[in-house]
Design a protein around this motif. Structure first.
Motif, PDB file in Angstrom:
ATOM      1  N   HIS A  63      -7.707  71.616 -31.424  1.00  0.00           N
ATOM      2  CA  HIS A  63      -6.692  70.834 -30.718  1.00  0.00           C
ATOM      3  C   HIS A  63      -5.357  70.960 -31.457  1.00  0.00           C
ATOM      4  CE1 HIS A  63     -10.036  68.022 -28.939  1.00  0.00           C
ATOM      5  NE2 HIS A  63     -10.216  69.303 -28.657  1.00  0.00           N
ATOM      6  N   ASN A  64      -4.548  71.898 -31.044  1.00  0.00           N
ATOM      7  CA  ASN A  64      -3.298  72.165 -31.755  1.00  0.00           C
ATOM      8  C   ASN A  64      -2.118  71.336 -31.268  1.00  0.00           C
ATOM      9  OD1 ASN A  64      -4.574  74.233 -33.277  1.00  0.00           O
ATOM     10  ND2 ASN A  64      -4.315  75.663 -31.564  1.00  0.00           N
ATOM     11  N   GLU A  65      -2.213  70.809 -30.049  1.00  0.00           N
ATOM     12  CA  GLU A  65      -1.083  70.097 -29.468  1.00  0.00           C
ATOM     13  C   GLU A  65      -0.824  68.737 -30.128  1.00  0.00           C
ATOM     14  OE1 GLU A  65       1.064  71.161 -27.170  1.00  0.00           O
ATOM     15  OE2 GLU A  65       0.055  73.114 -27.207  1.00  0.00           O
ATOM     16  N   VAL A  66      -1.839  68.175 -30.769  1.00  0.00           N
ATOM     17  CA  VAL A  66      -1.692  66.827 -31.335  1.00  0.00           C
ATOM     18  C   VAL A  66      -1.824  66.824 -32.856  1.00  0.00           C
ATOM     19  CG1 VAL A  66      -2.463  65.686 -29.231  1.00  0.00           C
ATOM     20  CG2 VAL A  66      -4.149  66.341 -30.954  1.00  0.00           C
ATOM     21  N   ASP A  67      -1.646  67.989 -33.478  1.00  0.00           N
ATOM     22  CA  ASP A  67      -1.736  68.061 -34.936  1.00  0.00           C
ATOM     23  C   ASP A  67      -0.663  67.221 -35.624  1.00  0.00           C
ATOM     24  OD1 ASP A  67      -3.904  69.679 -34.799  1.00  0.00           O
ATOM     25  OD2 ASP A  67      -2.897  71.532 -35.387  1.00  0.00           O
ATOM     26  N   PHE A  68       0.461  67.013 -34.940  1.00  0.00           N
ATOM     27  CA  PHE A  68       1.554  66.240 -35.552  1.00  0.00           C
ATOM     28  C   PHE A  68       1.138  64.800 -35.847  1.00  0.00           C
ATOM     29  CE2 PHE A  68       1.874  65.375 -31.041  1.00  0.00           C
ATOM     30  CZ  PHE A  68       2.242  64.039 -30.965  1.00  0.00           C
ATOM     31  N   VAL A  69       0.091  64.316 -35.200  1.00  0.00           N
ATOM     32  CA  VAL A  69      -0.321  62.929 -35.378  1.00  0.00           C
ATOM     33  C   VAL A  69      -0.845  62.682 -36.782  1.00  0.00           C
ATOM     34  CG1 VAL A  69      -1.910  61.134 -34.605  1.00  0.00           C
ATOM     35  CG2 VAL A  69      -0.804  62.629 -32.925  1.00  0.00           C
ATOM     36  N   SER A  79      -0.508  64.991 -39.433  1.00  0.00           N
ATOM     37  CA  SER A  79       0.197  65.794 -40.440  1.00  0.00           C
ATOM     38  C   SER A  79       1.220  64.929 -41.172  1.00  0.00           C
ATOM     39  CB  SER A  79       0.882  67.001 -39.787  1.00  0.00           C
ATOM     40  OG  SER A  79      -0.063  67.840 -39.170  1.00  0.00           O
ATOM     41  N   VAL A  80       0.766  64.242 -42.199  1.00  0.00           N
ATOM     42  CA  VAL A  80       1.621  63.325 -42.937  1.00  0.00           C
ATOM     43  C   VAL A  80       2.417  64.084 -43.988  1.00  0.00           C
ATOM     44  CG1 VAL A  80      -0.199  62.803 -44.605  1.00  0.00           C
ATOM     45  CG2 VAL A  80       1.671  61.184 -44.268  1.00  0.00           C
ATOM     46  N   GLY A  81       3.661  63.663 -44.216  1.00  0.00           N
ATOM     47  CA  GLY A  81       4.517  64.311 -45.205  1.00  0.00           C
ATOM     48  C   GLY A  81       5.898  63.688 -45.192  1.00  0.00           C
ATOM     49  N   VAL A  82       6.817  64.339 -45.868  1.00  0.00           N
ATOM     50  CA  VAL A  82       8.187  63.837 -45.934  1.00  0.00           C
ATOM     51  C   VAL A  82       8.823  63.716 -44.549  1.00  0.00           C
ATOM     52  CG1 VAL A  82      10.511  64.309 -46.810  1.00  0.00           C
ATOM     53  CG2 VAL A  82       8.519  64.667 -48.282  1.00  0.00           C
ATOM     54  N   PRO A  83       8.626  64.695 -43.647  1.00  0.00           N
ATOM     55  CA  PRO A  83       9.200  64.535 -42.304  1.00  0.00           C
ATOM     56  C   PRO A  83       8.710  63.273 -41.605  1.00  0.00           C
ATOM     57  CG  PRO A  83       8.557  66.810 -42.648  1.00  0.00           C
ATOM     58  CD  PRO A  83       8.017  66.041 -43.813  1.00  0.00           C
ATOM     59  N   SER A  84       7.451  62.915 -41.832  1.00  0.00           N
ATOM     60  CA  SER A  84       6.915  61.693 -41.220  1.00  0.00           C
ATOM     61  C   SER A  84       7.676  60.469 -41.707  1.00  0.00           C
ATOM     62  CB  SER A  84       5.431  61.543 -41.555  1.00  0.00           C
ATOM     63  OG  SER A  84       4.687  62.647 -41.106  1.00  0.00           O
ATOM     64  N   LEU A  85       7.944  60.421 -42.997  1.00  0.00           N
ATOM     65  CA  LEU A  85       8.674  59.287 -43.568  1.00  0.00           C
ATOM     66  C   LEU A  85      10.100  59.243 -43.045  1.00  0.00           C
ATOM     67  CD1 LEU A  85       8.829  56.910 -45.520  1.00  0.00           C
ATOM     68  CD2 LEU A  85       9.418  58.531 -47.342  1.00  0.00           C
TER      69      LEU A  85
END
Length: 315
Positions: free
Chosen positions: A210-216, A218-224
C-alpha cells in the motif's frame, strides 16, 4: 461586527450604558426596560466592532454582569449602517486581528469536553482512517482528517497552558487521553472483524503493498514541520475572524490517520509500522500544541493582557 446582548439588573443598567456609549467601537445602542424575566432586569443591546469587543466585555464583567445578569456575543455577517462603519473605523486595530479572549476560552472549553458526540466523531474518524489504510485510499484518509474533532482539545491545551487555565488543560487532557484509546479499541475490533470475514480481500493487510498511504506512518522532521504549521494556522483561525482556515488545518495533519494506521498495522503484525504510526501521532500532537501556544503568546503580547476571564461552565 458583533452583536452584544447584556441582561442587566436595573441598578447596573446606567453604568453599562455609560461603558457602551463612551466606547468609540459601539453602534446601535438600544435598551429595553424591564423586559428581562430570568434574571430580572433590563436588556441592553449594541453592535460593536470586533476589535473593541474584548475591552467592552471586560468592562461589563467588572460590573459583574456575567454573574448577576448575562452577556452574549453573536457575529454579524452584514451590517449596512454608517454608524457601524464609523465604529469599526474608530476602534483601534483591525477586526480580523482582534482577539476576544473570553470568546476563545468559551470556544475551546466547549470543543474540548469529553462527551458522546466527541467520542463518536473521533471513533468514526479512526474507523475511516483504518478503511483508508486497508484499501490504500488517500482520499479516505483525507476524509478521516476532516471528520476528526481532535483539534479542539489540542487548541484548548495551548490556551490553557498560555493563560494558566489548568481547568481547561485537565478537561482537554481527559478528552484526548480517553478519546484516542477508546477510538483505537473500537477500531481494533473493526479491523479484527475485517480480517476474520476477509471482506476487503486477501491483500488488505499486506501493508507493504500500500504505497498511497505511506505518508501516514512516515514520521520525521517534515511531519513535525507540517504539524507546527498546522497548529499555528489553527490558532490564528481560532483567534481571528478567519475560521474557514480550520478546514485546511484538519486536512494537513495526520493525527487520526496515524491512530488508525497503528491499529491496522498491529492486526497485520507489522509492529515496526505500528510503532512508527504511534510516533507520528505523538509528533503531530506535540507539534500542534507547541506551535499553537507560541502563536497565542505572540498574539497576547500584541494585545491587552487578558484579565478576569470567567471560569469554564460545568458540563
Amino acid at each position: 461586527m458583533l452583536h452584544l446582548r447584556a441582561v442587566c439588573p436595573q441598578d447596573k443598567t446606567a453604568p453599562a450604558l455609560d461603558i457602551l456609549r463612551d466606547h468609540a467601537g459601539t453602534a446601535h445602542l438600544v435598551v429595553h426596560r424591564g423586559v428581562a424575566v430570568s434574571p430580572e432586569g433590563d436588556l441592553v443591546e449594541a453592535d460593536i466592532a470586533r476589535e473593541a469587543a474584548d475591552e467592552i466585555v471586560a468592562a461589563l464583567c467588572v460590573l459583574e454582569l456575567d454573574r448577576t445578569g448575562g452577556i452574549t456575543l453573536e457575529a454579524l455577517d452584514t451590517a449596512l449602517s454608517d454608524a457601524a462603519d464609523a465604529a469599526e473605523e474608530k476602534a483601534p486595530g483591525e477586526g480580523a486581528d482582534a482577539v476576544v479572549w473570553q470568546e476563545l476560552l468559551s470556544r475551546t472549553g466547549e470543543e474540548s469536553r469529553l462527551n458522546v458526540t466527541f467520542l463518536a466523531f473521533l471513533t468514526i474518524a479512526c474507523l475511516l482512517a483504518s478503511v483508508g489504510v486497508l484499501t490504500d485510499s488517500a482520499v479516505t484518509i483525507v476524509g478521516a482528517m476532516v471528520v476528526g474533532p481532535e483539534f479542539g482539545p489540542l487548541a484548548a491545551l495551548a490556551v490553557g497552558v498560555v493563560l494558566r487555565r489548568w481547568d481547561l488543560v485537565r478537561q482537554a487532557g481527559v478528552a484526548l487521553g480517553i478519546g484516542f484509546p477508546l477510538a483505537m479499541v473500537v477500531t481494533l475490533g473493526g479491523a479484527l472483524l475485517v480480517r476474520v470475514t476477509d471482506v476487503f480481500g486477501a491483500q488488505a493487510f499486506e501493508l507493504k503493498q500500500h504505497n498511497e498511504v505511506d505518508f501516514v506512518f512516515s514520521v520525521g522532521v517534515p511531519s513535525l514541520v507540517v504539524a507546527m504549521l498546522a497548529g499555528a494556522a489553527g490558532m490564528l483561525a481560532m483567534t481571528s475572524a478567519k475560521s474557514a482556515a480550520l478546514v485546511g488545518v484538519f486536512i494537513s495533519v495526520t493525527t487520526v490517520p496515524a491512530a488508525g494506521y497503528a491499529v491496522v498495522a498491529a492486526v497485520a503484525g507489522e509492529w515496526s509500522r505500528c510503532l512508527q504510526s504511534i510516533g507520528q501521532l505523538l509528533v503531530n500532537l506535540l507539534g500542534i500544541v507547541a506551535a499553537a501556544a507560541v502563536v497565542l503568546i505572540v498574539r497576547r503580547n500584541g494585545h491587552r493582557s487578558p484579565k478576569g476571564l470567567r471560569p469554564l461552565s460545568p458540563g
